[in-house]
Design a protein around this motif. Sequence first.
Motif, PDB file in Angstrom:
ATOM      1  N   GLU A  82     -20.145   6.174 -12.003  1.00 20.06           N
ATOM      2  CA  GLU A  82     -20.089   5.449 -13.319  1.00 20.06           C
ATOM      3  C   GLU A  82     -21.419   6.175 -14.242  1.00 20.06           C
ATOM      4  OE1 GLU A  82     -20.758   1.174 -15.314  1.00 20.06           O
ATOM      5  OE2 GLU A  82     -20.428   1.286 -13.105  1.00 20.06           O
ATOM      6  N   ASN A  83     -22.521   6.512 -13.681  1.00 22.11           N
ATOM      7  CA  ASN A  83     -23.783   6.926 -14.390  1.00 22.11           C
ATOM      8  C   ASN A  83     -23.156   8.345 -14.615  1.00 22.11           C
ATOM      9  OD1 ASN A  83     -26.245   7.377 -15.350  1.00 22.11           O
ATOM     10  ND2 ASN A  83     -27.075   7.854 -13.465  1.00 22.11           N
ATOM     11  N   GLU A  84     -22.706   9.167 -13.956  1.00 24.68           N
ATOM     12  CA  GLU A  84     -22.030  10.690 -14.303  1.00 24.68           C
ATOM     13  C   GLU A  84     -21.270  10.549 -15.408  1.00 24.68           C
ATOM     14  OE1 GLU A  84     -20.720  13.097 -11.381  1.00 24.68           O
ATOM     15  OE2 GLU A  84     -22.142  12.116  -9.937  1.00 24.68           O
ATOM     16  N   LYS A  85     -20.267   9.554 -15.541  1.00 25.47           N
ATOM     17  CA  LYS A  85     -19.031   9.437 -16.514  1.00 25.47           C
ATOM     18  C   LYS A  85     -19.851   8.903 -17.667  1.00 25.47           C
ATOM     19  CE  LYS A  85     -15.195   6.599 -17.712  1.00 25.47           C
ATOM     20  NZ  LYS A  85     -14.512   5.668 -17.350  1.00 25.47           N
ATOM     21  N   ILE A  86     -20.971   8.155 -17.727  1.00 22.97           N
ATOM     22  CA  ILE A  86     -21.620   7.656 -18.924  1.00 22.97           C
ATOM     23  C   ILE A  86     -22.354   9.110 -19.478  1.00 22.97           C
ATOM     24  CG2 ILE A  86     -23.368   6.244 -19.826  1.00 22.97           C
ATOM     25  CD1 ILE A  86     -22.483   4.169 -17.954  1.00 22.97           C
ATOM     26  N   LYS A  87     -22.960   9.634 -18.695  1.00 19.98           N
ATOM     27  CA  LYS A  87     -23.752  10.968 -19.069  1.00 19.98           C
ATOM     28  C   LYS A  87     -22.859  11.783 -19.835  1.00 19.98           C
ATOM     29  CE  LYS A  87     -27.664  10.720 -16.122  1.00 19.98           C
ATOM     30  NZ  LYS A  87     -28.374  11.578 -15.087  1.00 19.98           N
ATOM     31  N   MET A  88     -21.698  12.117 -19.268  1.00 16.56           N
ATOM     32  CA  MET A  88     -20.840  12.933 -19.870  1.00 16.56           C
ATOM     33  C   MET A  88     -20.269  12.376 -21.130  1.00 16.56           C
ATOM     34  SD  MET A  88     -16.976  14.619 -18.217  1.00 16.56           S
ATOM     35  CE  MET A  88     -17.352  13.983 -16.542  1.00 16.56           C
ATOM     36  N   GLU A  89     -19.805  11.185 -21.357  1.00 20.61           N
ATOM     37  CA  GLU A  89     -19.123  10.567 -22.447  1.00 20.61           C
ATOM     38  C   GLU A  89     -20.216  11.009 -23.590  1.00 20.61           C
ATOM     39  OE1 GLU A  89     -18.372   6.621 -21.624  1.00 20.61           O
ATOM     40  OE2 GLU A  89     -16.278   7.057 -21.005  1.00 20.61           O
ATOM     41  N   LEU A  90     -21.570  10.758 -23.225  1.00 23.92           N
ATOM     42  CA  LEU A  90     -22.862  10.749 -24.233  1.00 23.92           C
ATOM     43  C   LEU A  90     -22.728  12.002 -24.701  1.00 23.92           C
ATOM     44  CD1 LEU A  90     -25.112   9.538 -25.735  1.00 23.92           C
ATOM     45  CD2 LEU A  90     -26.362  10.174 -23.769  1.00 23.92           C
ATOM     46  N   GLU A  91     -22.473  13.115 -23.836  1.00 17.97           N
ATOM     47  CA  GLU A  91     -22.694  14.496 -23.981  1.00 17.97           C
ATOM     48  C   GLU A  91     -21.517  14.918 -25.188  1.00 17.97           C
ATOM     49  OE1 GLU A  91     -24.980  17.766 -24.518  1.00 17.97           O
ATOM     50  OE2 GLU A  91     -25.365  15.995 -23.185  1.00 17.97           O
ATOM     51  N   ILE A  92     -20.417  14.259 -24.725  1.00 19.81           N
ATOM     52  CA  ILE A  92     -19.036  14.613 -25.604  1.00 19.81           C
ATOM     53  C   ILE A  92     -19.262  14.200 -26.782  1.00 19.81           C
ATOM     54  CG2 ILE A  92     -16.767  14.175 -25.623  1.00 19.81           C
ATOM     55  CD1 ILE A  92     -16.608  14.372 -22.447  1.00 19.81           C
ATOM     56  N   LEU A  93     -19.704  12.912 -26.968  1.00 20.60           N
ATOM     57  CA  LEU A  93     -20.088  12.317 -28.305  1.00 20.60           C
ATOM     58  C   LEU A  93     -20.905  13.037 -29.199  1.00 20.60           C
ATOM     59  CD1 LEU A  93     -20.018   8.436 -27.259  1.00 20.60           C
ATOM     60  CD2 LEU A  93     -18.259   9.714 -28.420  1.00 20.60           C
ATOM     61  N   LYS A  94     -21.883  13.624 -28.517  1.00 17.12           N
ATOM     62  CA  LYS A  94     -23.018  14.331 -29.162  1.00 17.12           C
ATOM     63  C   LYS A  94     -22.080  15.648 -29.827  1.00 17.12           C
ATOM     64  CE  LYS A  94     -26.954  13.253 -26.607  1.00 17.12           C
ATOM     65  NZ  LYS A  94     -27.933  13.763 -25.776  1.00 17.12           N
ATOM     66  N   LYS A  95     -21.266  16.171 -28.985  1.00 12.57           N
ATOM     67  CA  LYS A  95     -20.447  17.566 -29.560  1.00 12.57           C
ATOM     68  C   LYS A  95     -19.394  16.946 -30.606  1.00 12.57           C
ATOM     69  CE  LYS A  95     -20.977  19.740 -25.092  1.00 12.57           C
ATOM     70  NZ  LYS A  95     -20.213  20.474 -24.000  1.00 12.57           N
ATOM     71  N   ALA A  96     -19.019  15.819 -30.462  1.00  9.85           N
ATOM     72  CA  ALA A  96     -17.921  15.496 -31.469  1.00  9.85           C
ATOM     73  C   ALA A  96     -18.539  14.748 -32.728  1.00  9.85           C
ATOM     74  CB  ALA A  96     -16.908  14.286 -30.546  1.00  9.85           C
ATOM     75  N   MET A  97     -19.747  14.641 -32.885  1.00  9.12           N
ATOM     76  CA  MET A  97     -20.290  13.885 -34.007  1.00  9.12           C
ATOM     77  C   MET A  97     -19.693  14.834 -35.392  1.00  9.12           C
ATOM     78  SD  MET A  97     -21.451  11.091 -33.893  1.00  9.12           S
ATOM     79  CE  MET A  97     -22.468  10.988 -35.525  1.00  9.12           C
ATOM     80  N   PRO A  98     -20.024  16.299 -35.330  1.00  6.60           N
ATOM     81  CA  PRO A  98     -19.725  16.866 -36.360  1.00  6.60           C
ATOM     82  C   PRO A  98     -18.277  16.822 -36.832  1.00  6.60           C
ATOM     83  CG  PRO A  98     -20.959  18.304 -34.935  1.00  6.60           C
ATOM     84  CD  PRO A  98     -20.625  17.098 -34.304  1.00  6.60           C
ATOM     85  N   TYR A  99     -17.313  16.789 -36.048  1.00  2.00           N
ATOM     86  CA  TYR A  99     -15.896  16.626 -36.157  1.00  2.00           C
ATOM     87  C   TYR A  99     -15.515  15.324 -36.832  1.00  2.00           C
ATOM     88  CZ  TYR A  99     -15.229  20.934 -33.457  1.00  2.00           C
ATOM     89  OH  TYR A  99     -15.323  22.021 -32.804  1.00  2.00           O
ATOM     90  N   SER A 100     -16.312  14.228 -36.143  1.00  2.00           N
ATOM     91  CA  SER A 100     -15.869  12.774 -36.748  1.00  2.00           C
ATOM     92  C   SER A 100     -16.360  12.933 -38.008  1.00  2.00           C
ATOM     93  CB  SER A 100     -16.357  11.755 -35.540  1.00  2.00           C
ATOM     94  OG  SER A 100     -17.936  11.807 -35.848  1.00  2.00           O
ATOM     95  N   ARG A 101     -17.517  13.210 -38.394  1.00  2.00           N
ATOM     96  CA  ARG A 101     -18.063  12.992 -39.673  1.00  2.00           C
ATOM     97  C   ARG A 101     -16.982  13.773 -40.900  1.00  2.00           C
ATOM     98  NH1 ARG A 101     -24.118  14.187 -38.396  1.00  2.00           N
ATOM     99  NH2 ARG A 101     -24.594  12.229 -37.595  1.00  2.00           N
ATOM    100  N   LYS A 102     -16.391  14.987 -40.441  1.00  2.00           N
ATOM    101  CA  LYS A 102     -15.794  15.603 -41.323  1.00  2.00           C
ATOM    102  C   LYS A 102     -14.578  14.891 -41.517  1.00  2.00           C
ATOM    103  CE  LYS A 102     -17.172  20.242 -39.983  1.00  2.00           C
ATOM    104  NZ  LYS A 102     -16.930  21.361 -39.533  1.00  2.00           N
ATOM    105  N   THR A 103     -13.722  14.160 -40.420  1.00  3.51           N
ATOM    106  CA  THR A 103     -12.523  13.584 -40.568  1.00  3.51           C
ATOM    107  C   THR A 103     -12.735  12.259 -41.236  1.00  3.51           C
ATOM    108  OG1 THR A 103     -12.693  12.603 -38.401  1.00  3.51           O
ATOM    109  CG2 THR A 103     -11.622  14.741 -38.567  1.00  3.51           C
TER     110      THR A 103
END
Length: 107
Positions: A82-103
């Motif tokens: 669960e901890n690994e999953k949360i860390k991965m989700e956080l990393e993905i969200l950090k990467k996705a931030m530029p895309y979500s702001r554009k859309t």
Amino acid sequence: MRKKSYTEDFKKIIIEVYNTGKPIKEICEEYGVSTTSLNNWINQVQPKEKISKKPIITTNKNKNNEKKDQKDIEEISKLKKENEKIKMELEILKKAMPYSRKTTRYN
């Protein structure tokens, strides 16, 4: 009607989100992607066989404590995943931030 075009980086981020265990329906609603497109991307990248689970470590203690120890080990394993999953989700969200702001900016 014009067909939507997505970058390879965007596709990789969406697939990473899928790999965290988030349901396809939620991903599609959140990022504005069709389920058909997402399924096609997943099938192109993901192998057909599933990844095997990590082995559970057992200890050699007396038989009375063995069941309790096994439950503790399983709980620790579950919490680590669960901890690994949360860390991965956080990393993905950090990467996705530029895309979500554009859309999200339609004004």
